[in-house]
Design an enzyme around this catalytic site. Structure first.
Site, mmCIF file in Angstrom:
data_model
loop_
_atom_site.group_PDB
_atom_site.id
_atom_site.type_symbol
_atom_site.label_atom_id
_atom_site.label_comp_id
_atom_site.label_asym_id
_atom_site.label_seq_id
_atom_site.Cartn_x
_atom_site.Cartn_y
_atom_site.Cartn_z
ATOM 1 C CD GLU A 278 -7.559 81.303 76.855
ATOM 2 O OE1 GLU A 278 -7.267 80.197 76.327
ATOM 3 O OE2 GLU A 278 -7.434 82.386 76.271
ATOM 4 C CB CYS A 312 -4.814 73.699 79.715
ATOM 5 S SG CYS A 312 -3.714 75.107 79.545
HETATM 6 P P1 NAD Z 1 -12.527 74.686 87.463
HETATM 7 O O1 NAD Z 1 -13.372 74.911 86.267
HETATM 8 O O2 NAD Z 1 -12.976 73.735 88.485
HETATM 9 O O3 NAD Z 1 -12.325 76.089 88.248
HETATM 10 C C1 NAD Z 1 -11.772 77.213 87.633
HETATM 11 C C2 NAD Z 1 -12.193 78.458 88.402
HETATM 12 O O4 NAD Z 1 -13.591 78.648 88.255
HETATM 13 C C3 NAD Z 1 -11.947 78.380 89.903
HETATM 14 O O5 NAD Z 1 -11.497 79.630 90.350
HETATM 15 C C4 NAD Z 1 -13.320 78.071 90.464
HETATM 16 O O6 NAD Z 1 -13.513 78.501 91.787
HETATM 17 C C5 NAD Z 1 -14.197 78.876 89.522
HETATM 18 N N1 NAD Z 1 -15.594 78.441 89.443
HETATM 19 C C6 NAD Z 1 -16.123 77.224 89.724
HETATM 20 N N2 NAD Z 1 -17.454 77.231 89.500
HETATM 21 C C7 NAD Z 1 -17.772 78.473 89.049
HETATM 22 C C8 NAD Z 1 -18.968 79.099 88.621
HETATM 23 N N3 NAD Z 1 -20.132 78.443 88.611
HETATM 24 N N4 NAD Z 1 -18.906 80.382 88.211
HETATM 25 C C9 NAD Z 1 -17.749 81.054 88.186
HETATM 26 N N5 NAD Z 1 -16.568 80.510 88.587
HETATM 27 C C10 NAD Z 1 -16.585 79.245 89.015
HETATM 28 O O7 NAD Z 1 -11.095 74.333 86.926
HETATM 29 P P2 NAD Z 1 -9.807 73.903 87.763
HETATM 30 O O8 NAD Z 1 -9.988 72.496 88.254
HETATM 31 O O9 NAD Z 1 -9.474 74.962 88.751
HETATM 32 O O10 NAD Z 1 -8.662 73.938 86.634
HETATM 33 C C11 NAD Z 1 -8.367 72.863 85.808
HETATM 34 C C12 NAD Z 1 -8.952 73.092 84.434
HETATM 35 O O11 NAD Z 1 -8.499 74.325 83.888
HETATM 36 C C13 NAD Z 1 -8.494 72.023 83.444
HETATM 37 O O12 NAD Z 1 -9.586 71.626 82.663
HETATM 38 C C14 NAD Z 1 -7.474 72.762 82.590
HETATM 39 O O13 NAD Z 1 -7.301 72.231 81.308
HETATM 40 C C15 NAD Z 1 -8.051 74.140 82.561
HETATM 41 N N6 NAD Z 1 -7.024 75.124 82.223
HETATM 42 C C16 NAD Z 1 -7.071 75.707 80.994
HETATM 43 C C17 NAD Z 1 -6.084 76.605 80.623
HETATM 44 C C18 NAD Z 1 -6.092 77.264 79.263
HETATM 45 O O14 NAD Z 1 -5.353 78.209 79.085
HETATM 46 N N7 NAD Z 1 -6.875 76.799 78.311
HETATM 47 C C19 NAD Z 1 -5.063 76.917 81.524
HETATM 48 C C20 NAD Z 1 -5.045 76.307 82.763
HETATM 49 C C21 NAD Z 1 -6.039 75.397 83.109
#
Ligand code: NAD
Length: 559
Positions: A278, A312
């Protein structure tokens, strides 16, 4: 204790700024109050310190789980899962509904924590997080049995041969949930509920920016009597998320950015672990000339600025028919000017702080790039300097085009860029001119026209006269296409991501060999040619011509 917080947590006084840093690895020191700097300079290893982004106050500290601790959490979850899976849906629902009751009783406390950890208005913490989570809990507690009921499959002419097929849905085992910071309750809690209801155990790795809300979810389920091991919460950063994937869970539900999503998919592929991604969005809003302009303008303002645009599915691009653009823009500006920006815990705050400085800087860069390329700022446009946290005002831009970053990359901030169009086809072309495809909306009083247009727009969800909110509908699938990801959460489609379908096939007539078994001879060859010609048409009448050959083969003498 049922839910195991890996080691200890100290909840600090809820006061001010939402960023996080690991001890010994200070970030943003210049922006933090003196007290926080001291905190960051402590020698205690492997811990995460969280701050309120509206004030800068430390909120608490949690451990940064090591890969070994993550493996242990997955092991505990795997050990607990079979007993949980053997319970009836009703028994599992009992725990979920108890947790729901506890959550409802703690609405204010929970909303305050969410507001302080993210900076969002407390009212939004209730309306956009607590309410949909309670609804999801109720829906999946009361409907999962029906949604995952075994299904009989019509197998056509094979059914006439005494055979039957059905699908039984079995839990996957241990589901790893990796979640972001923007909806720290609703995003992980919904997935926890769906995974548990379908008989799985969960290991949740929340965002490093919002671990306290996740720990609260764990505490609520613990108090509801969820057996130990079924909901493990491993706090940490990206390395902890990576360790969770490498610990070989049975499914990964990932919500986050496109860049991380790609890394997650790559890491999961090494173990052939299935993943739901997502990811981000750049969601378009198309306002046709026959739209209710007042309501569309209010929708645009809420859709773009709720949660400071850090959703998002926020409206990130607005396309308005040129004939109503002046009127629409005037309404948008009037509405924007009424919004009050302040710390989230004030009940009359409309726009809170942004959740972290990194995100605020991205917004500043996108606006600067747009202005440099000729965009006009008609509201906001500069960091709010009369408040000390990470505040950016609701911003409206005109004179924008698709050459600008603000129209191409995910901004994830309170910015509404508005462009005009002349024809429906142009609007569809503009809406689809994006690598993202999460949600979109079309605004018109002509519902049939809106639906026709909705089907032409490339997105996982397209709304007519609505915006942003369908993640809150437990019954409908949520997910994107293109760079917005794949797989679904919520609704029956979401549940199906959390189970493996087992095809059970039965032949009730056990005394006869199948027509296609050995031996092969010229008669068999002729019958198979007949099957190719008639049986594969699906017509019983045409297949009936083969009956004499079939009977001869079935009763042919055997050695
Ligand atoms: P992010 O990708 O930086 O982090 C998301 C999660 O992934 C965090 O828990 C982080 O610690 C973890 N993570 C980071 N590197 C990783 C790795 N190598 N392996 C596994 N996990 C890892 O995103 P963010 O800044 O926390 O959130 C914002 C983003 O999320 C925006 O792009 C937003 O659009 C998206 N988002 C999407 C939805 C949806 O339903 N499509 C909903 C909410 C947010």
């Amino acid at each position: 204790m049922l839910f195991r917080v890996i080691s200890w947590i100290v909840l600090g006084d809820f006061l001010f700024s939402a960023t996080l840093s690991y001890a010994g690895q200070p970030a943003m020191l210049d922006n933090l109050p003196a007290m926080s700097k001291q905190v960051l300079q402590t020698e205690r290893p492997r811990e995460i310190v969280t701050y309120d982004p509206g004030t800068g106050a430390e909120l608490g500290r949690v451990p940064l789980a090591s890969p070994e601790e993550v493996v242990e959490a997955v092991r505990r979850a795997a050990a607990a899962q079979p007993a949980w899976a053997s319970l009836s849906f009703k028994e599992r629902a009992g725990v979920i509904l108890k947790a729901r009751e506890i959550m409802l009783g703690q609405t204010e406390e929970l909303a305050t924590l969410i507001s302080r950890e993210t900076g969002k208005p407390i009212s939004e913490a209730i309306s956009m997080e607590v309410v949909p989570t309670l609804d999801t809990m109720h829906y999946f507690a009361t409907h999962t049995a029906k949604l995952l009921r075994p299904q009989k499959i019509d197998i056509g002419q094979y059914g006439l041969m005494g055979r039957s097929s059905r699908i039984a849905y079995k839990p996957m085992g241990v589901v790893g949930i990796i979640s972001p910071w923007n909806f720290p309750l609703a995003t992980p809690a919904d997935e926890v509920v769906m995974a548990l209801m379908s008989g799985n155990a969960v290991v949740l790795k929340p965002s490093e920016l919002t671990p306290l809300t996740a720990l609260k979810i764990g505490e609520i389920f613990s108090r509801a009597g969820l057996p130990e091991g079924l909901l493990e919460i491993v706090t940490g950063d990206g390395s902890t998320g990576a360790a969770l994937i490498d610990a070989r869970v049975d499914k990964i539900m990932f919500t986050g950015s496109v860049a991380t999503g790609k890394r997650v998919a790559e890491a999961a592929a090494k173990h052939l672990t299935p993943v739901v991604l997502e990811l981000g969005g750049k969601d378009p809003m198309v306002v046709l000339e026959d739209a209710n302009v007042d309501n569309a303008a209010r929708g645009a303002v809420w859709g773009a600025f709720a949660n400071s645009g850090q959703a998002c599915a926020s409206v990130e691009r607005c396309y308005v028919h040129e004939s109503i653009a002046p009127q629409f823009l005037a309404r948008v500006l009037a509405e924007t000017q009424t919004l009050r920006q302040d710390v989230g815990i004030n009940e009359d705050t409309d726009i809170g702080a942004m959740s972290n400085e990194r995100q605020l800087r991205i917004v500043e860069q996108h606006v600067a790039d747009a202005v440099e390329r000729g965009a006009k700022v008609v509201a906001g446009g500069k960091r709010t300097d009369n408040l000390s946290g990470f505040f950016y005002p609701p911003t409206v831009l005109t004179n924008v085009d698709h050459g600008m970053t603000i129209m191409r990359d995910e901004t994830f901030g309170p910015v509404l860029p508005v462009m005009t169009f002349k024809t429906e086809d142009e609007a569809v072309r503009l809406a689809n001119d994006s690598v993202f495809g999460l949600t979109a909306s079309v605004w018109t009083k002509d519902i049939a026209r809106g639906q026709r247009l909705a089907e032409r727009i490339e997105a996982g969800t397209v709304m007519v006269n609505e915006v942003l909110y369908t993640h809150g509908i437990a019954q409908t699938p949520w997910g994107g296409i293109k760079d917005s990801g794949y797989g679904r959460t919520h609704g029956r489609m979401g549940l199906l991501e959390l189970v493996t379908p087992r095809h059970i096939h039965v032949n009730r007539i056990s005394g006869f060999p199948d027509l296609w078994w050995f031996r092969y001879d010229p008669a068999a060859h002729k019958l198979f040619r007949g099957l190719a010609t008639y049986f594969t048409t699906g017509s019983i009448i045409r297949t009936a011509r083969l009956l004499p050959q079939m009977i001869r083969r079935l009763f042919a003498p055997r050695v």
